[in-house]
Enzyme design. Sequence first.
Site, mmCIF file in Angstrom:
data_model
loop_
_atom_site.group_PDB
_atom_site.id
_atom_site.type_symbol
_atom_site.label_atom_id
_atom_site.label_comp_id
_atom_site.label_asym_id
_atom_site.label_seq_id
_atom_site.Cartn_x
_atom_site.Cartn_y
_atom_site.Cartn_z
ATOM 1 N N LYS A 90 -0.097 15.080 -10.696
ATOM 2 C CA LYS A 90 0.617 14.856 -12.008
ATOM 3 C C LYS A 90 1.728 15.872 -12.596
ATOM 4 O O LYS A 90 2.524 15.414 -13.080
ATOM 5 C CB LYS A 90 -0.297 14.815 -13.223
ATOM 6 C CG LYS A 90 -1.153 13.214 -12.946
ATOM 7 C CD LYS A 90 -0.326 12.110 -12.659
ATOM 8 C CE LYS A 90 -0.997 10.754 -12.437
ATOM 9 N NZ LYS A 90 -0.075 9.576 -12.191
ATOM 10 N N SER B 165 0.875 11.139 -16.964
ATOM 11 C CA SER B 165 -0.273 11.506 -17.698
ATOM 12 C C SER B 165 -0.154 12.534 -18.660
ATOM 13 O O SER B 165 0.715 13.461 -18.072
ATOM 14 C CB SER B 165 -1.472 11.537 -16.532
ATOM 15 O OG SER B 165 -2.764 11.943 -17.381
ATOM 16 N N TYR C 170 -6.181 16.449 -8.974
ATOM 17 C CA TYR C 170 -5.629 15.292 -9.813
ATOM 18 C C TYR C 170 -4.318 15.750 -10.518
ATOM 19 O O TYR C 170 -3.247 15.399 -10.693
ATOM 20 C CB TYR C 170 -6.423 14.321 -10.582
ATOM 21 C CG TYR C 170 -5.756 13.528 -11.692
ATOM 22 C CD1 TYR C 170 -5.324 12.493 -11.329
ATOM 23 C CD2 TYR C 170 -5.833 14.049 -13.175
ATOM 24 C CE1 TYR C 170 -4.719 11.698 -12.473
ATOM 25 C CE2 TYR C 170 -5.469 13.131 -14.022
ATOM 26 C CZ TYR C 170 -4.795 11.951 -13.464
ATOM 27 O OH TYR C 170 -4.114 11.169 -14.433
ATOM 28 N N ASP D 22 0.829 -1.188 -0.181
ATOM 29 C CA ASP D 22 0.023 0.037 0.144
ATOM 30 C C ASP D 22 0.865 1.238 0.020
ATOM 31 O O ASP D 22 1.656 1.229 0.996
ATOM 32 C CB ASP D 22 -0.743 -0.142 1.223
ATOM 33 C CG ASP D 22 -1.816 1.092 1.283
ATOM 34 O OD1 ASP D 22 -1.759 2.148 0.577
ATOM 35 O OD2 ASP D 22 -2.730 1.138 2.097
#
Length: 273
Positions: A149, A132, A145, A54
């Site tokens: 990134k 991404s 988000y 994890d």
Amino acid sequence: MSRPVALVTGASSGIGRATVLGLLDAGLVVHAAARRTDRMRDLADAGAHVLAMDVTDDASMVDGAAAVLESGRLDVLVNNAGYGSFGALEDVPADEARRQVEVNVLGLARLTQLVLPAMRTARSGRVVNVSSVGGTIYEPLGSWYHATKFAVEGLSDSLRVELRPFGVDVVLVQPGPVRTEWNRIARENLLTVSAGSPYARQAASVARVLERADRPGAGAEPEEVAATVVRAATAARPRTRYPVGRGARTLMLARRALPDRAFDAVLERVYLR
């Protein structure tokens, strides 16, 4: 052990799972790490070493890295674990924002930190960070988000320069839209966090755009991205960045070519109709 050794996080589904299989096909010894080990039985059957990890639990990462390094080497780390937390900045709870940063940035950095001494001592190794196109472009209701990134991109660039004297390379893979459960989970959570909010109408519109990537022929398949990850992991002289998937290069070129306000206007037309 003469065969190169790889560790892949987020290996229980999607890009991570396909990457494990691709690296096995390329002849590497592969450790497949994820929280959900029950979903990796087929990877174990294929020859991977399944590992519970994890990336928000430091002890889990310490134990996992130690288990991998018992073999005496680690040639490739693929930091793939991550998810997309969407919602207006005003609506996303602080705990969720922290978790987004912990999974997408801090977990990636901490696991890299744990394996770098072995790579540095061997004066050989490669860190492949699955980022991404969202590390270059941005979307409404995606502030947390995209913040993570963008952070992965900057972290990777800095790390690449500081590790070069030790023979360790850092490579970014930048997928565009991909047909995985990531998309469904992201848009479902977006609608949940936005319910009853002043941003609910925007959320419904953004969710419809995200849903398009799951339509046949729209988003890339995980195997396409995984093939690029394998190439980035095994190339003798890898590029620093590998955009992959339908529209990935176009989106990134548009971001570089258009002024901020012009790109904002494009996003408004696409996402907020």
